[in-house]
Design a protein around this motif. Structure first.
Motif, PDB file in Angstrom:
ATOM      1  N   LEU A 157      35.558  71.089  83.135  1.00  0.00           N
ATOM      2  CA  LEU A 157      34.712  70.290  84.025  1.00  0.00           C
ATOM      3  C   LEU A 157      33.778  71.189  84.824  1.00  0.00           C
ATOM      4  O   LEU A 157      32.599  70.880  85.020  1.00  0.00           O
ATOM      5  CB  LEU A 157      35.594  69.461  84.960  1.00  0.00           C
ATOM      6  N   PHE A 158      34.296  72.315  85.280  1.00  0.00           N
ATOM      7  CA  PHE A 158      33.515  73.301  86.024  1.00  0.00           C
ATOM      8  C   PHE A 158      32.330  73.778  85.185  1.00  0.00           C
ATOM      9  O   PHE A 158      31.189  73.846  85.654  1.00  0.00           O
ATOM     10  CB  PHE A 158      34.458  74.457  86.368  1.00  0.00           C
ATOM     11  N   ARG A 159      32.592  74.103  83.942  1.00  0.00           N
ATOM     12  CA  ARG A 159      31.543  74.574  83.034  1.00  0.00           C
ATOM     13  C   ARG A 159      30.504  73.483  82.802  1.00  0.00           C
ATOM     14  O   ARG A 159      29.292  73.735  82.797  1.00  0.00           O
ATOM     15  CB  ARG A 159      32.198  74.989  81.711  1.00  0.00           C
ATOM     16  N   GLU A 160      30.961  72.261  82.624  1.00  0.00           N
ATOM     17  CA  GLU A 160      30.057  71.147  82.362  1.00  0.00           C
ATOM     18  C   GLU A 160      29.144  70.877  83.553  1.00  0.00           C
ATOM     19  O   GLU A 160      27.953  70.600  83.395  1.00  0.00           O
ATOM     20  CB  GLU A 160      30.894  69.902  82.039  1.00  0.00           C
ATOM     21  N   ARG A 161      29.689  70.988  84.759  1.00  0.00           N
ATOM     22  CA  ARG A 161      28.906  70.663  85.961  1.00  0.00           C
ATOM     23  C   ARG A 161      27.951  71.773  86.369  1.00  0.00           C
ATOM     24  O   ARG A 161      26.940  71.505  87.015  1.00  0.00           O
ATOM     25  CB  ARG A 161      29.863  70.356  87.121  1.00  0.00           C
ATOM     26  N   THR A 162      28.264  73.017  86.030  1.00  0.00           N
ATOM     27  CA  THR A 162      27.437  74.132  86.490  1.00  0.00           C
ATOM     28  C   THR A 162      26.504  74.675  85.415  1.00  0.00           C
ATOM     29  O   THR A 162      25.452  75.218  85.725  1.00  0.00           O
ATOM     30  CB  THR A 162      28.307  75.304  86.979  1.00  0.00           C
ATOM     31  N   GLY A 163      26.894  74.557  84.143  1.00  0.00           N
ATOM     32  CA  GLY A 163      26.089  75.084  83.056  1.00  0.00           C
ATOM     33  C   GLY A 163      26.083  76.596  82.971  1.00  0.00           C
ATOM     34  O   GLY A 163      25.292  77.173  82.220  1.00  0.00           O
ATOM     35  N   ILE A 164      26.942  77.248  83.704  1.00  0.00           N
ATOM     36  CA  ILE A 164      26.942  78.711  83.729  1.00  0.00           C
ATOM     37  C   ILE A 164      27.940  79.259  82.717  1.00  0.00           C
ATOM     38  O   ILE A 164      28.930  78.601  82.380  1.00  0.00           O
ATOM     39  CB  ILE A 164      27.267  79.229  85.154  1.00  0.00           C
ATOM     40  N   ASP A 165      27.665  80.460  82.209  1.00  0.00           N
ATOM     41  CA  ASP A 165      28.602  81.102  81.292  1.00  0.00           C
ATOM     42  C   ASP A 165      29.914  81.407  82.017  1.00  0.00           C
ATOM     43  O   ASP A 165      29.904  81.876  83.160  1.00  0.00           O
ATOM     44  CB  ASP A 165      28.024  82.422  80.776  1.00  0.00           C
TER      45      ASP A 165
END
Length: 648
Positions: A157-165
């Motif tokens: 979820l963190f990756r999806e919301r931030t778009g960061i590697d």
């Protein structure tokens, strides 16, 4: 998501040239390593790379199509800043593919010096919410090494919301404490884990006791090494890692020999490639697993990847511990030969010296108000059996303070998805109330407080403020006051106070935490522990007894986190005249009863007023009363040392 060879990066460590060659030859996509200074592996030995070797390493890896990242991921003290600037300028010449950073001073210098190298946050920056990412992106951060306490579902979820590697530790030695939030080694030995010199008190033997009675509770427990987390191994969970959105698979082990690196990297390379080639038909290569398992140092765990670890994830017996870096010692009392010799801070005092008191209950807050506190910090974590502060409690203390004392809201030290959601609603509920400010503990809660309220925001100790440039970074980002690190020596603190334009708060008295952990220590040690059957078991005051017979209180907060305290409470009362120019003198009374909170507030108020009037400030009778009523012995912590041992 269609996978290709470029969908995942296998990131290998290297502490020597042989290990670097082994990593490249075994199929690593990238290698991370450190110079001779400024990194998290600063123990003695023939490890890390000279400046010339760094240049050669970049050339070697790039010739083989492999990326190279340089770790600049420890806290920097003021005396190291000139060397840091030279090092950054050199790195900008030789152009690694990225720098891993922890200290905010590096972020500031990279911007000020026009450094063009991409930046990755170290795990030591303890990045664990999406709001922090918004701030870090402003400083050129392109990748986050997420905290080890993040589950794969949270990470996705963190990756999806931030778009960061996202980079994720998936094999190797793991810390028990939250990353960047363990100060035990730094305070006791002047060898800070945040500065690459950890002596691993988490690997000591402990007994679990009742703090109040001293009764040993774990006679039938699984073993003494209660904080000795097993080594991370995600080999059997490669599909879950990839599908969660992890880009960089990070292997820990910069102190490992070349043979170890070759075996680990080649084993993971084969498995990752097999999954990418045929995800639907993938199965664990048991030969690869046997290769890892038979050559392990400690036993294996997946730590938080699939939920909170339990007793199966701890090496309780210590049998497979490859090396003990230290054993327990008595904490410093008033061994103050160094501190007495230190010159006073050379900075002008304001006419009225500010006394701030952090409290745990409404009654303690009222006691602080009654006895002359200028500021009280209320809220944040509540340590059972105390209950969290309610909106009514906040209204009550505002009415009681009635403008005589400034009331500042405290916030939780760790703010993952649950805490951030609660803070958003809380900030909305209090935005029009007459609070004097908000104290935050990480960049995410800073961003939330600034977005959702108009209140002044100050930074707590968990920001690990270690130099005046980090203070300037915080000031540039709207922070009105910052609290210095507990790991600083007086000499290093003096440099910050004298050189910073940011007001600096110093904790001068109180109980303070050596570690904060997302593990349930009593639950893992006691066979009868079951919070569903008897939740009152959470309200008992447990403690850890080490081999030096020092008692470390345990406190459990409303989020289930365990806070491990030092055996001695900090007391700088006899040395207050040295602390000139400090913006705020703080008492940590969160774990104190209202009566003691009131007494300490009254004593320190009298001392600070005496100093402001030109008096001595010290009262021997008051000092004796303070010592007699303290729940624990008192001491001066890291102020016994000349410096927190540096990295140059």
């Amino acid at each position: 998501m269609k996978l290709t060879r470029k969908s995942v990066e296998l990131l290998a460590p290297a502490g020597t040239w042989d290990a670097l060659v082994a990593a490249v030859e075994s199929g690593a996509d990238a290698v991370y390593l450190g110079g001779k200074h400024f990194n998290m592996r600063m123990h003695e030995g023939d490890f890390n790379f000279t400046d010339e070797m760094l240049k050669d390493a970049i050339a070697y890896t790039h010739e083989h199509g492999v990326r190279l990242y340089i770790t600049l991921n420890n806290l920097i003290s003021d005396e190291e800043i000139p060397a840091l600037k030279e090092y950054l300028a050199y790195l900008n010449e030789i152009k690694p593919d990225a720098i891993l950073v922890q200290d905010f001073a590096v972020l500031k210098l990279v911007r000020d010096m026009g450094i063009t190298i991409p930046l990755h946050t170290s795990v030591m920056m303890n990045t664990h919410n999406e709001h922090a990412i918004q701030k870090l992106k402003e400083y050129g951060i392109t990748r986050i090494v997420v905290g080890r306490e993040m589950t794969l579902s949270e990470l996705s979820l963190f990756r999806e919301r931030t778009g960061i590697d996202v980079e994720y530790f998936m094999h190797g030695d793991m810390c028990f404490s939250e990353s960047g939030q363990c100060i035990h080694s730094g305070v006791v030995f002047s060898q800070s884990g945040n500065r690459g010199r950890c002596l691993k008190p988490c690997r000591w033997a402990y007994q679990l006791i009742d703090e109040n009675t001293g009764e040993v509770l774990d006679h039938d427990g699984p073993g003494a090494y209660k904080l000795a987390l097993k080594d991370m191994c995600m080999y059997r969970a490669i599909p879950q890692l990839i599908q969660a959105g992890v880009f960089s698979f990070k292997i820990e082990g910069r102190m490992r020999p070349a043979g170890f690196i070759r075996r680990i990297v080649s084993t993971y390379r084969k498995a990752i490639d097999a999954y990418i080639a045929d995800p639907n038909g993938y199965h664990t290569d048991e030969e690869g697993w046997k290769n890892l398992y038979d050559n392990r140092a400690r036993d294996f765990t997946t730590t938080f990847a699939f939920g909170k670890p339990g007793k199966k994830d701890i090496g309780f017996t210590g049998e497979r511990e490859p090396r003990f870096f230290s054993d327990a010692v008595k904490e410093a009392g008033f061994q103050d030969e160094v501190l007495k010799q230190e010159p006073d801070i050379r900075k002008e005092n304001v006419p009225h010296r500010t006394l701030a008191v952090r409290v745990g209950t409404l009654d303690a807050a009222k006691a602080a108000v009654d006895n002359g506190a200028d500021v009280i910090y209320v809220g944040g974590e509540a340590f059972r059996p105390n209950l969290p502060w309610t909106l009514k409690d906040y209204d009550d203390i505002l009415a009681y303070a009635d403008g005589k004392t400034n009331v500042v809201i405290n916030t939780p030290r760790t703010t993952m998805r649950r805490e951030c959601g609660e803070l958003e609603q809380f900030f909305d509920a209090i935005k029009d109330k007459p609070f004097s400010g908000i104290m935050v503990s990480n960049l995410g809660s800073l961003k939330l407080a600034q977005t959702l309220t108009k209140l002044p925001v100050q930074a707590d100790t968990s920001f690990n403020l270690f130099n005046h440039l980090a203070a300037e970074f915080l000031k540039e980002n709207g922070v009105t006051m910052a609290t210095s690190s507990y790991e600083l020596s007086f000499e290093q603190l003096r440099e910050i106070v004298e050189n910073s334009t940011m007001p600096i708060e110093v904790v001068v008295h109180g109980a303070y935490e050596s570690m904060i952990c997302d593990h349930n220590i009593p639950g893992m040690s006691l066979p009868y522990y079951n919070e569903l059957d008897n939740p009152e078991i959470l309200d008992r005051h447990y403690a850890l007894l080490d081999n030096a017979k020092e008692v470390h209180p345990l406190r459990i907060d409303q989020y289930g986190r365990n806070h491990i305290y030092f055996a001695k409470d900090l007391c700088l009362y006899p040395y207050l005249p040295k602390f000139n120019g400090v913006a705020s003198y703080r008492i940590e009374a969160q774990d104190y009863a209202p009566e003691l909170t009131g007494l300490l507030t009254r004593i320190y108020r009298s001392a600070l007023d005496s100093l402001s009037a030109g008096g001595e400030g010290f009262d021997a009778a008051a000092f004796e009363q303070m010592k007699n009523q303290s729940p624990r012995e008192l001491g001066i912590g890291t102020y016994r040392f000349r410096q927190s041992r540096n990295s140059i």
